[in-house]
Design an enzyme around this catalytic site. Structure first.
Site, mmCIF file in Angstrom:
data_model
loop_
_atom_site.group_PDB
_atom_site.id
_atom_site.type_symbol
_atom_site.label_atom_id
_atom_site.label_comp_id
_atom_site.label_asym_id
_atom_site.label_seq_id
_atom_site.Cartn_x
_atom_site.Cartn_y
_atom_site.Cartn_z
ATOM 1 N N CYS B 85 0.839 -1.209 0.000
ATOM 2 C CA CYS B 85 0.000 0.000 0.000
ATOM 3 C C CYS B 85 0.874 1.259 0.000
ATOM 4 O O CYS B 85 1.477 1.566 -1.022
ATOM 5 C CB CYS B 85 -0.983 -0.036 1.163
ATOM 6 S SG CYS B 85 -2.305 1.175 0.988
ATOM 7 N N HIS B 179 -3.036 -5.316 1.472
ATOM 8 C CA HIS B 179 -2.442 -5.537 2.797
ATOM 9 C C HIS B 179 -2.437 -7.012 3.203
ATOM 10 O O HIS B 179 -3.316 -7.432 3.963
ATOM 11 C CB HIS B 179 -3.226 -4.754 3.854
ATOM 12 C CG HIS B 179 -3.121 -3.280 3.722
ATOM 13 N ND1 HIS B 179 -2.014 -2.576 4.128
ATOM 14 C CD2 HIS B 179 -3.978 -2.367 3.215
ATOM 15 C CE1 HIS B 179 -2.194 -1.289 3.888
ATOM 16 N NE2 HIS B 179 -3.374 -1.132 3.330
ATOM 17 N N GLU B 181 -0.652 -8.294 5.326
ATOM 18 C CA GLU B 181 -0.384 -8.337 6.770
ATOM 19 C C GLU B 181 -1.668 -8.259 7.596
ATOM 20 O O GLU B 181 -1.637 -8.491 8.797
ATOM 21 C CB GLU B 181 0.593 -7.224 7.171
ATOM 22 C CG GLU B 181 0.011 -5.815 7.273
ATOM 23 C CD GLU B 181 -0.144 -5.102 5.930
ATOM 24 O OE1 GLU B 181 0.004 -5.761 4.872
ATOM 25 O OE2 GLU B 181 -0.434 -3.888 5.950
#
Lengths: 335, 197
Positions: B85, B179, B181
């Site tokens: 991002c 994302h 994560e």
């Protein structure tokens, strides 16, 4: 690629909490116009909070403090590329719908404005836009998270430039979490029952007016379509998650009374994920320098030599107010 | 012993550290993931991750911290770097919608549009197709940038949303508009760490 059926989901809890995670380690600054928004962005703010007046001026002006004028919020959204947040009154679902339609990135259901609903906060799960809410203690934090808040902040005592209340709220939450971690699950359930009590205020008041016995019925909704037992179960689930994580399951920022780089560093040292600054910047003698200094202080919170260097060139911080002498305590609004 | 630093000036740092740990486990390698905040931590490092956050803020603080130039140099020398991002924006050679004076690492030959998908209300989740796996990947797009052009054929797509490219690699560099994560799926972190093995 044709084989892959593309399903899109919007407004999920992951997206709301994820947005809050992206502002971690950052400073969110109150701004009242496009010029201030650009100063904030230039200084390295991760987001700006669009409002009509900074809290110190809300205090001075008195009267009913409402959602900022739409033209002002739009002007701010047009001025910067970082996310824009805006405040609504506690419980004011209609103001929140307006801000969601306008496309603000996050809504702050804020005690700094005059509360609209004396009983309840907004059921934030009904919205696609993420919310941040204030909390003075773990009970308030858990209630707001259950209602769908994607981020929690300390209430502090906004507009005072006095950090004492923010410190009090951080301690109350942190030590309560440590206590929860020592408890059995049965004991945690009892805490959930206690934390659910504010949802009963309306039902109790109606009973009193109607001359009915105090006992709430098992199948009786007390907040939206939720019964007391459903609320307790919801709060209990969140408390168990907190017990496991040793922290709130959402991002937690400090707010209310941050006036110097050292104040910001103190909040980070106490375990906060970031800082909101309002009056502290635009009521100081040189807002540009103070804004940049607070951003750097949050980044270097554990390096006192850097904080010392930062603190040298920032002019006078806002004057600050003694909490005991206040006529209006904003933090007491909304439990 | 693999040492992976997550640029820790602002943004979703701890989420990447947790994801890297999950990837270590899946790869069966010994490793350490840590907050990377000072230039001296760049000694003996095997890989760097640029997290999501605010690209303007991260860029500014990396310059202030003295991380910007050394990270750029390490990337040019072939150190594996992944950006998600805001991290993708920082890696890009060309950025539409940049704030005046904002600097980028320019390690990835792509043009990105910083706020192409719109505001938070336009953030979305969608399954993605990966170049190296048949299983769809859960894509989480939060105020995401768009990869509008691959500037040459050194850049290879590795992730698609429909037929739109949302993830690329160029040698040692990986850039993702989304994302990974924020999910439990460590496949992309694992794919990235293989570059450091």
């Amino acid at each position: 690629m044709g084989k892959l059926h593309v399903i899109e989901a919007k407004g999920t809890e992951r997206l709301k909490r994820g947005f809050a995670r992206m502002v971690k380690g950052g400073v969110i600054m109150d701004v009242t116009n496009a010029e201030q928004a650009r100063i904030a962005e230039e200084a390295g703010a991760v987001s700006v909070m669009a409002l009509h007046k900074v809290p110190a001026d809300i205090r001075k002006a008195g009267g009913v403090a409402r959602m900022a004028p739409i033209e002002k919020i739009q002007e701010i959204m047009d001025a910067v590329t970082i996310p824009v947040m805006a405040k609504v009154r506690i419980g004011h679902v209609a103001e929140a719908r307006v801000l969601e339609a306008l496309g603000v990135d996050m809504i702050d259901e804020s005690e700094v404005l005059t509360p609209a609903d004396p009983f309840f906060h907004i059921d934030k799960r009904e919205f696609n836009v993420p919310f941040v809410c204030g909390a003075r203690n773990l009970g308030e934090a858990v209630r707001r998270i259950w209602e769908g808040s994607a981020m929690i902040r300390t209430k502090g005592e906004a507009g005072t430039g006095n950090i004492v209340e923010a410190v009090r709220h951080v301690r109350l939450v942190a030590d309560n979490i440590r206590l929860i971690q020592r408890m059995t699950d049965e004991q945690v359930y009892a805490v959930a029952e206690k934390f659910a009590e504010p949802y009963l205020r309306l039902a109790r008041q109606i009973r009193e007016i109607s001359g009915l016995p105090e006992q709430i019925l098992e199948n009786e909704p007390v907040y939206g379509h939720y019964t007391y037992r459903e609320i307790v179960d919801g709060l209990y689930k969140i408390l168990l998650e907190i017990k496991k994580l040793g922290r709130l399951p959402v991002v937690n920022f400090a707010a209310g009374g941050v006036a110097t780089p050292a104040d910001a560093a103190l909040m980070m040292q106490m375990g906060m994920d970031g800082v909101f600054v309002g009056s502290g910047i635009f009521k100081s003698s040189t807002p540009e320098k103070m804004a940049r200094a607070i951003v750097e202080a949050v980044n270097h919170w554990d390096e006192p030599d850097v904080i010392a260097a930062i603190s040298k060139e920032i002019g006078e911080p806002m004057k600050g107010l003694e909490i005991e002498e206040l006529e209006v305590r904003l933090e007491e609004r909304g439990v | 012993m693999l040492r992976v630093g997550v640029i820790g000036v602002q943004g979703a740092v701890s989420e990447h550290i947790e994801a890297v740990k999950r990837a270590f486990e899946r790869l069966g390698v010994e490793g350490e993931a840590f907050w990377l905040r000072r230039p001296e931590q760049l000694n003996a490092i095997d890989a760097i991750i640029l997290p999501g956050g605010e690209s303007t803020t991260i860029s500014r603080l990396m310059q202030k911290n003295g991380l910007f130039e050394p990270v750029k140099k390490l990337g040019e020398e072939g150190l594996p770097i992944m950006g998600t991002c805001a991290g993708l924006i920082l890696l890009a050679k060309e950025v539409e919608g940049a704030v005046e004076g904002q600097r980028f690492l320019e390690l990835l030959d792509v043009r990105v549009n910083r706020n192409a998908y719109g505001r938070q209300v336009d953030s979305f989740e969608a399954p993605l197709k990966l170049s190296f796996s048949d299983e769809p990947f859960p894509g989480v797009f939060i105020r995401a940038p768009k990869i509008v052009e691959l500037l040459n054929d050194k850049v290879k797509p590795i992730a698609w949303h429909g037929d739109e490219v949302v993830g690329v690699e160029q040698g040692n560099i990986i850039g993702l508009a989304f994302h990974p994560e924020l999910t439990d799926d460590a496949r992309l972190h694992e794919y990235f760490l293989r570059k450091a093995l």
